[in-house]
Motif scaffolding. Structure first.
Motif, PDB file in Angstrom:
ATOM      1  N   ASN A 220      50.518  39.551  30.796  1.00  0.00           N
ATOM      2  CA  ASN A 220      49.785  38.291  30.942  1.00  0.00           C
ATOM      3  C   ASN A 220      48.457  38.467  31.695  1.00  0.00           C
ATOM      4  N   GLY A 221      48.135  39.712  32.069  1.00  0.00           N
ATOM      5  CA  GLY A 221      46.831  40.002  32.653  1.00  0.00           C
ATOM      6  C   GLY A 221      46.713  39.768  34.145  1.00  0.00           C
ATOM      7  N   GLU A 222      47.836  39.626  34.866  1.00  0.00           N
ATOM      8  CA  GLU A 222      47.769  39.328  36.289  1.00  0.00           C
ATOM      9  C   GLU A 222      48.038  40.530  37.185  1.00  0.00           C
ATOM     10  N   ALA A 223      48.394  41.677  36.622  1.00  0.00           N
ATOM     11  CA  ALA A 223      48.826  42.824  37.429  1.00  0.00           C
ATOM     12  C   ALA A 223      47.721  43.333  38.352  1.00  0.00           C
ATOM     13  N   LEU A 228      44.922  43.817  43.840  1.00  0.00           N
ATOM     14  CA  LEU A 228      43.714  43.536  44.614  1.00  0.00           C
ATOM     15  C   LEU A 228      43.976  42.562  45.757  1.00  0.00           C
ATOM     16  N   ALA A 229      44.892  41.642  45.558  1.00  0.00           N
ATOM     17  CA  ALA A 229      45.157  40.620  46.568  1.00  0.00           C
ATOM     18  C   ALA A 229      46.171  41.064  47.612  1.00  0.00           C
ATOM     19  N   VAL A 236      39.013  46.955  50.367  1.00  0.00           N
ATOM     20  CA  VAL A 236      37.810  46.167  50.099  1.00  0.00           C
ATOM     21  C   VAL A 236      38.259  44.787  49.640  1.00  0.00           C
ATOM     22  N   ASP A 237      37.699  43.767  50.232  1.00  0.00           N
ATOM     23  CA  ASP A 237      38.091  42.400  49.894  1.00  0.00           C
ATOM     24  C   ASP A 237      37.578  42.051  48.494  1.00  0.00           C
ATOM     25  N   MET A 238      38.494  41.970  47.542  1.00  0.00           N
ATOM     26  CA  MET A 238      38.154  41.640  46.160  1.00  0.00           C
ATOM     27  C   MET A 238      38.690  40.274  45.759  1.00  0.00           C
ATOM     28  N   THR A 239      39.087  39.470  46.747  1.00  0.00           N
ATOM     29  CA  THR A 239      39.691  38.182  46.431  1.00  0.00           C
ATOM     30  C   THR A 239      38.711  37.214  45.781  1.00  0.00           C
ATOM     31  N   PHE A 240      37.411  37.539  45.816  1.00  0.00           N
ATOM     32  CA  PHE A 240      36.448  36.672  45.138  1.00  0.00           C
ATOM     33  C   PHE A 240      36.687  36.644  43.628  1.00  0.00           C
ATOM     34  N   MET A 245      39.449  35.087  36.753  1.00  0.00           N
ATOM     35  CA  MET A 245      40.729  35.596  36.270  1.00  0.00           C
ATOM     36  C   MET A 245      40.644  36.071  34.822  1.00  0.00           C
ATOM     37  N   GLY A 246      39.686  35.542  34.061  1.00  0.00           N
ATOM     38  CA  GLY A 246      39.500  36.043  32.700  1.00  0.00           C
ATOM     39  C   GLY A 246      39.076  37.499  32.716  1.00  0.00           C
ATOM     40  N   LEU A 247      38.141  37.838  33.608  1.00  0.00           N
ATOM     41  CA  LEU A 247      37.697  39.223  33.751  1.00  0.00           C
ATOM     42  C   LEU A 247      38.833  40.105  34.250  1.00  0.00           C
ATOM     43  N   VAL A 248      39.623  39.600  35.184  1.00  0.00           N
ATOM     44  CA  VAL A 248      40.769  40.353  35.700  1.00  0.00           C
ATOM     45  C   VAL A 248      41.759  40.652  34.584  1.00  0.00           C
ATOM     46  N   ALA A 249      41.984  39.670  33.723  1.00  0.00           N
ATOM     47  CA  ALA A 249      42.912  39.876  32.598  1.00  0.00           C
ATOM     48  C   ALA A 249      42.397  40.945  31.644  1.00  0.00           C
ATOM     49  N   VAL A 250      41.093  40.939  31.388  1.00  0.00           N
ATOM     50  CA  VAL A 250      40.496  41.950  30.504  1.00  0.00           C
ATOM     51  C   VAL A 250      40.660  43.340  31.105  1.00  0.00           C
TER      52      VAL A 250
END
Length: 327
Positions: A220-223, A228-229, A236-240, A245-250
């Motif tokens: 589902n693209g959340e791994a 990162l969280a 490195v703080d990547m919570t931004f 989330m679309g980019l994270v899924a890709v």
């Protein structure tokens, strides 16, 4: 007429079969045993040796905790390996030495790794370096991670090769000998070692990818977001990226596809540059964002096995010649 025609057909069929078998045999022998140069393996020797030197030097800072008297009890190691130390290959040379010799032997081991890096008496020190990496991994079981496992198979396969045949003190000394006594620059052992590294790396990526396929968050693209969280791994703080989330899924799905397809797409010359290029941001990203830089660098070193030795020989030699000319 019919018997003659049948005889000719059988003869043609036998010839075709022999040709087919010979072609496959030639391809097999060429894949495994074609003599090749040592330039790629020499670069890997230097980089792998530096990684081993760094890893073992860091253990010196807390030697008693990792290796010495404050080590986790032997029963922990027995439980970890699910067997008794007497009946397993999980050996360590520290188990056979009195405690008073542990630090001197450790320092001597660091000197051996330095010899491996610079390529002095490489055929000997490469095997000792591989044995040291495996021995330390078995001793410091509480600190055994993927880095140690990657370094173990790299040093072992490099020991099989003639990785001291380029960019080494051995090579410089060899050049000073009479031509009749110089060792050949091409060796089938270089090809054998390269294939072992390549195939082992493909297996690592394939099983890593197949393991990820069993997790719902990879589909589902959340791994990637979960990694990162996580404050446990976060450097490195990547919570931004929570707003992307679309980019994270890709990125998640691309990572999954890359690992699963690596074993197939790394071999064709058309797709190999693409797979190697993707490996760089993927492993550097893991190293920078999740605090596993040494592991990421070790994986990138392993990927160098797919680069043609002629490329390193041509580029590094020209760079060295240019530097000499400038000086």
């Amino acid at each position: 007429m019919s018997e003659s025609r049948i005889s000719v057909e059988h003869s043609t069929e036998d010839t075709s079969i022999r040709t087919f078998v010979r072609l496959w045999a030639d391809a097999w022998n060429g894949f495994w045993f074609r003599p090749s140069a040592a330039h790629t393996l020499a670069v890997m020797r230097i980089m792998t040796g530096l990684m081993v030197l760094y890893s073992h030097a860091v253990w010196t800072l807390e030697f008693d905790g990792f290796i010495g008297a404050k080590l986790l009890p032997t029963s922990y190691r027995m439980d970890l390996f699910k067997t008794s130390l007497e009946s397993t290959f999980a050996w360590s040379h520290f188990d056979w030495l009195p405690p008073a010799l542990w630090m001197p032997v450790h320092v001597l081991g660091l000197l051996v790794v330095v010899c491996f890096v610079v390529g002095w008496q490489t055929k000997i020190v490469s095997w000792i370096t591989a044995a040291l990496v495996i021995s330390y991994a078995h001793r410091a079981t509480g600190a055994l991670f993927g880095l140690d496992q990657i370094l173990a198979f790299l040093t072992l396969y490099l020991a099989v090769s003639n990785c001291g045949g380029a960019f080494s003190i051995d090579r410089k000394l060899n050049r000073s000998k009479p031509v009749d006594h110089q060792r050949p620059r091409l060796s089938p052992w270089n090809t054998i070692a390269t294939r072992l590294i390549q195939i082992h790396l493909c297996i690592v990526y394939l099983f890593a990818g197949l393991g990820k396929c069993q997790g719902d968050t990879w589909w589902n693209g959340e791994a990637i977001w979960g990694a990162l969280a996580s404050h446990e791994y976060q450097t490195v703080d990547m919570t931004f990226l929570a707003d992307q989330m679309g980019l994270v899924a890709v990125i998640t799905l691309l990572t999954l596809f890359w690992e699963v397809s690596y074993a197939a797409l790394i071999w064709p010359k058309l797709t190999r540059p693409i797979m190697l290029t993707i490996a760089i941001p993927m492993h550097l990203g893991i190293g920078i964002c999740m605090g596993m830089m040494t592991f990421g660098l070790a994986m990138l070193i392993a990927n160098l096995a797919f680069i043609d030795p002629a490329w390193f020989g041509r580029n590094l030699r020209s760079s060295r010649t240019t530097a000499t000319h400038i000086e």
